[in-house]
Write a protein that holds these residues in place. Structure first.
Motif, PDB file in Angstrom:
ATOM      1  N   THR A 229       0.807  -1.225   0.000  1.00  0.00           N
ATOM      2  CA  THR A 229       0.000   0.000   0.000  1.00  0.00           C
ATOM      3  C   THR A 229       0.840   1.274   0.000  1.00  0.00           C
ATOM      4  O   THR A 229       0.302   2.356  -0.254  1.00  0.00           O
ATOM      5  N   GLY A 230       2.133   1.171   0.308  1.00  0.00           N
ATOM      6  CA  GLY A 230       2.965   2.361   0.404  1.00  0.00           C
ATOM      7  C   GLY A 230       2.735   3.164   1.669  1.00  0.00           C
ATOM      8  O   GLY A 230       3.188   4.312   1.774  1.00  0.00           O
ATOM      9  N   ARG A 231       2.068   2.572   2.646  1.00  0.00           N
ATOM     10  CA  ARG A 231       1.751   3.278   3.880  1.00  0.00           C
ATOM     11  C   ARG A 231       3.013   3.465   4.718  1.00  0.00           C
ATOM     12  O   ARG A 231       3.549   2.512   5.305  1.00  0.00           O
ATOM     13  N   ARG A 232       3.489   4.680   4.827  1.00  0.00           N
ATOM     14  CA  ARG A 232       4.790   4.952   5.413  1.00  0.00           C
ATOM     15  C   ARG A 232       4.843   4.623   6.896  1.00  0.00           C
ATOM     16  O   ARG A 232       5.871   4.135   7.396  1.00  0.00           O
ATOM     17  N   ASP A 233       3.764   4.875   7.632  1.00  0.00           N
ATOM     18  CA  ASP A 233       3.833   4.624   9.073  1.00  0.00           C
ATOM     19  C   ASP A 233       3.987   3.139   9.370  1.00  0.00           C
ATOM     20  O   ASP A 233       4.523   2.765  10.413  1.00  0.00           O
ATOM     21  N   ALA A 234       3.535   2.283   8.459  1.00  0.00           N
ATOM     22  CA  ALA A 234       3.737   0.848   8.656  1.00  0.00           C
ATOM     23  C   ALA A 234       5.226   0.516   8.615  1.00  0.00           C
ATOM     24  O   ALA A 234       5.735  -0.240   9.456  1.00  0.00           O
TER      25      ALA A 234
END
Length: 705
Positions: A229-234
């Motif tokens: 997803t490109g979710r940076r906080d992950a």
């Protein structure tokens, strides 16, 4: 007539944990038919004590209570005392840990359970001091109380035992009468969200206090979530946890590898035991982070972990030992800790100062007796500035100190080693070594994985009955294999096939998977049980759906079935995986972090298994470099020979009547190594360019063939 349980029988056992108690005045029995029949015939309750050789509080309770002649006299007269190594009998541990958690809200080792002669629990706890202490009841009082109440309040005890056994069955054995709809691909995001909520953003890892456990499954979910997803906080939370563990006291900064957990929120002081499964769980996560971020330190951490396992936990003939104890010389941690004086005795003043500043070695210490558990306390850049040196000079000097201190530490009394070789734990480590062989481009890791797999197969797999045993130690094989043994070992074999392209590990993975269906799958219940159908009947037949210190065996088996379905589409693997995910649909949605392995399997089922079919006798070096550097979660590298004539021999060895769709008509073209990107039984056009094949996935499967 001689009383069959009238003496301590643990001197007949190979388990180091059981043998640690062979000199107790308690007449300990192993869990076997002799002990169970004696309890029934003599109408005595069973006192069950479960632990493992590296367990600190197990040692404490043994010294305080099990070595006390007066307590032993009560146990021997009024109970049948039984000792169980939880590493040999995870089924018993799972059953009785469950009631401990339900009744007390927690669990752990030593696990102390009082049972009826039929094995039904009626009182449970973990460590008990010999006398009452800070609100905890004393062990002496408990055993004397139950010795009396077994005679005077038998009905109440029996009623409680029946109720508790029913609760265990509801928790572990039953599955929903009406299955739900299997989770969709959104389950990954739900798992990531839950992991983010549980994250400690101040100190890394998960939870708002201590103790802190590694939780590699959660980190796996976060890294996958970021990649998809490109979710940076992950990614941020994942690397915060990995950095905290790599820099803190959980990691052995001199010898490599990781301890079991840290007692504090800041990851400063560990419980010092080293478990094989922690090395197997953590090394692949550092490899994943290395591929995602390019940070060389992560590759170093993984490589040092593999080297520790080779040096300290490897059998000469192949196979991996279970644990290193927390204690040496009767005290916990003494092998690993340092004082400034210790360091200065071994190296020149400047090097000693650099090392002490780097790892926080101070006169006051951070552990007992003013000693220090090594924690990274300063960067090499900070040290370079402070000491007016270049970073490379700092690193060179620190490397010399590392070697000097490691050599000196080798002269200390080493922690004891539990030399049980467990099928399942070896499977986890074989998988990790196979992944390391690919990511680090190190064929020696694949060779070690193969030696371990061959050793386990030779010693624990019965070719005639197609069944797996649990463990071997000093040549003695003991115990039926559990679901984790079959599933973890099959996963290791399959990952070794992906790393090497050798057919033998793939054939063994299929043998194990077919046996798993036969021994553990219940079509009516829609699940895989933890114990084999042909195994010992206990008070309940448990499932292992939640991740504990090792991944959920149910989740690992389900994920493996989804991968192997494409190799053996008629074996029933896909149908079993679908049934499990439907049975556990509501539990996965309701608590994805507890069921992280099942949640990741559900995401795989919903999204499809991306596969690279590689038709080649040897993979080109540039392809190896690409596979080493790319993080592609869930990708299966499905190797096959270059020609269909060669493939026919494979099919015979694998017991397949025809080539599965993933291999059919996928020969090498133009006499060169050829790759096909495949997903959902659809493949790209053949290409000699691996990057082009990988790009097909992100292009949404265009140019299909």
């Amino acid at each position: 007539m001689t009383d069959p349980v009238g003496r301590n029988r643990l001197d007949e056992e190979q388990s180091p944990y059981l043998r640690q108690h062979a000199d107790n005045p308690v007449n300990w029995q192993p869990w076997d038919e002799t002990a169970l029949e004696a309890a029934r015939e003599q109408d005595k309750p069973i006192f069950l004590s479960v632990g493992y050789s590296a367990c600190h509080w197990c040692h404490v309770m043994a010294d305080e209570s099990f070595s006390d002649p007066e307590i032993a006299e009560v146990l021997n007269e009024h109970f049948v005392p039984v000792k169980v190594d939880r590493e040999e009998r995870p089924d018993l541990d799972r059953i009785y840990q469950t009631i401990c958690q339900l009744v007390t809200g927690g669990g752990g080792w030593p696990l102390s359970v009082w049972l009826t002669p039929e094995g039904k629990p009626f009182f449970v706890g973990t460590y008990f001091p010999p006398e009452p202490r800070r609100g905890a009841p004393g062990f002496r009082d408990i055993v004397e109380s139950f010795a009396e109440s077994w005679q005077t309040d038998r009905n109440e005890i029996e009623n409680r035992a029946t109720q508790w056994t029913r609760a265990i069955t509801d928790q572990l054995e039953e599955t929903p009468d009406v299955p739900g709809e299997a989770p969709g691909s959104e389950v990954l995001d739900q798992t990531v969200q839950a992991a983010l909520r549980a994250a400690d953003r101040d100190h890394g890892g998960f939870g708002s206090g201590g103790p802190k456990f590694p939780q590699p499954g959660r980190i796996d979910a976060l890294l996958r979530g970021y990649a998809i997803t490109g979710r940076r906080d992950a990614l941020d939370v994942a690397v915060e946890g990995l950095d905290a563990m790599a820099n803190g006291g959980l990691r052995d900064h001199l010898g490599g590898g990781f301890h079991r957990y840290c007692v504090d929120r800041e990851w400063t002081v560990p419980h010092f035991e080293k478990m094989l499964y922690d090395q197997a769980g953590l090394a692949p996560r550092y490899l994943d982070a290395y591929r995602l971020t390019g940070t060389e330190e992560y590759a170093t951490v993984a490589a040092e972990t593999f080297e520790f396992v080779r040096r300290e936990l490897s059998h000469d003939d192949g196979g991996f030992y279970s644990t290193l104890d927390a204690q040496s010389g009767g005290e916990e941690g003494t092998f690993y800790v340092w004082t400034p004086e210790d360091v200065r005795e071994l190296v020149p003043e400047l090097e000693a100062d650099l090392f002490c500043d780097r790892y926080g070695v101070t006169p006051g210490g951070n552990f007992e007796h003013k000693t220090t558990v090594l924690n990274v306390s300063a960067t090499t850049a900070d040290l370079a500035e402070e000491y007016d040196l270049s970073e490379s000079e700092v690193e060179e000097r620190l490397e010399k100190v590392h070697k000097a201190l490691f050599a000196a530490r080798e002269g200390r009394e080493h922690p004891a080693r539990d030399e049980k070789i467990l099928a399942g734990w070896n499977g986890l480590m074989i998988s990790a070594f196979a992944q390391g062989a690919v990511a680090l481009e190190d064929d020696s890791l694949a060779a070690d994985a193969r030696r371990a797999l061959d050793f386990v197969r030779e010693n624990l797999w019965n070719e005639e009955t197609q069944t797996l045993s649990r463990r071997v130690m000093n040549g003695e094989v003991k115990g039926d294999g559990y679901l984790e043994d079959y599933a973890f070992l099959a996963r290791g074999a399959f990952d070794l096939y992906q790393a090497t392209g050798d057919i033998e590990p793939l054939a063994f993975a299929l043998d194990l998977a077919r046996a798993t269906l036969r021994e553990f799958y219940d079509d009516d219940a829609g699940t895989l049980y933890f114990t084999p159908e042909s195994g010992e009947a206990l008070v309940t037949r448990p499932q292992e759906a939640t991740d504990q210190s090792t991944p959920s065996s149910l989740g690992v088996a389900t994920s493996l079935f989804l991968d192997l379905e494409h190799v053996a589409p008629d074996a029933g693997f896909g149908e079993a995986a679908d049934a499990v995910l439907e049975s556990y649909a509501n539990r996965i949605r309701g608590s994805p972090l507890e069921h992280v392995s099942l949640a990741l399997a559900a995401e795989k089922a919903a999204s499809g298994v991306p596969e690279l079919t590689i038709a080649a006798d040897e993979i080109p070096d540039e392809w190896r470099e690409t596979l080493a550097s790319r993080y592609f979660p869930g990708l299966v590298v499905s190797r096959r020979p270059g020609t269909d004539d060669e493939l026919d021999a494979w099919l015979d060895e694998l017991g397949l009547d025809e080539a599965p769709p993933i291999w059919a008509a996928r020969e090498a073209t133009d006499g060169e190594p050829t790759v096909y990107a495949c997903e959902g039984f659809t493949c790209s056009a053949p290409t000699h360019d691996l990057d082009e094949a990988l790009a097909w996935f992100t292009a949404g499967g265009e140019n299909e063939a």
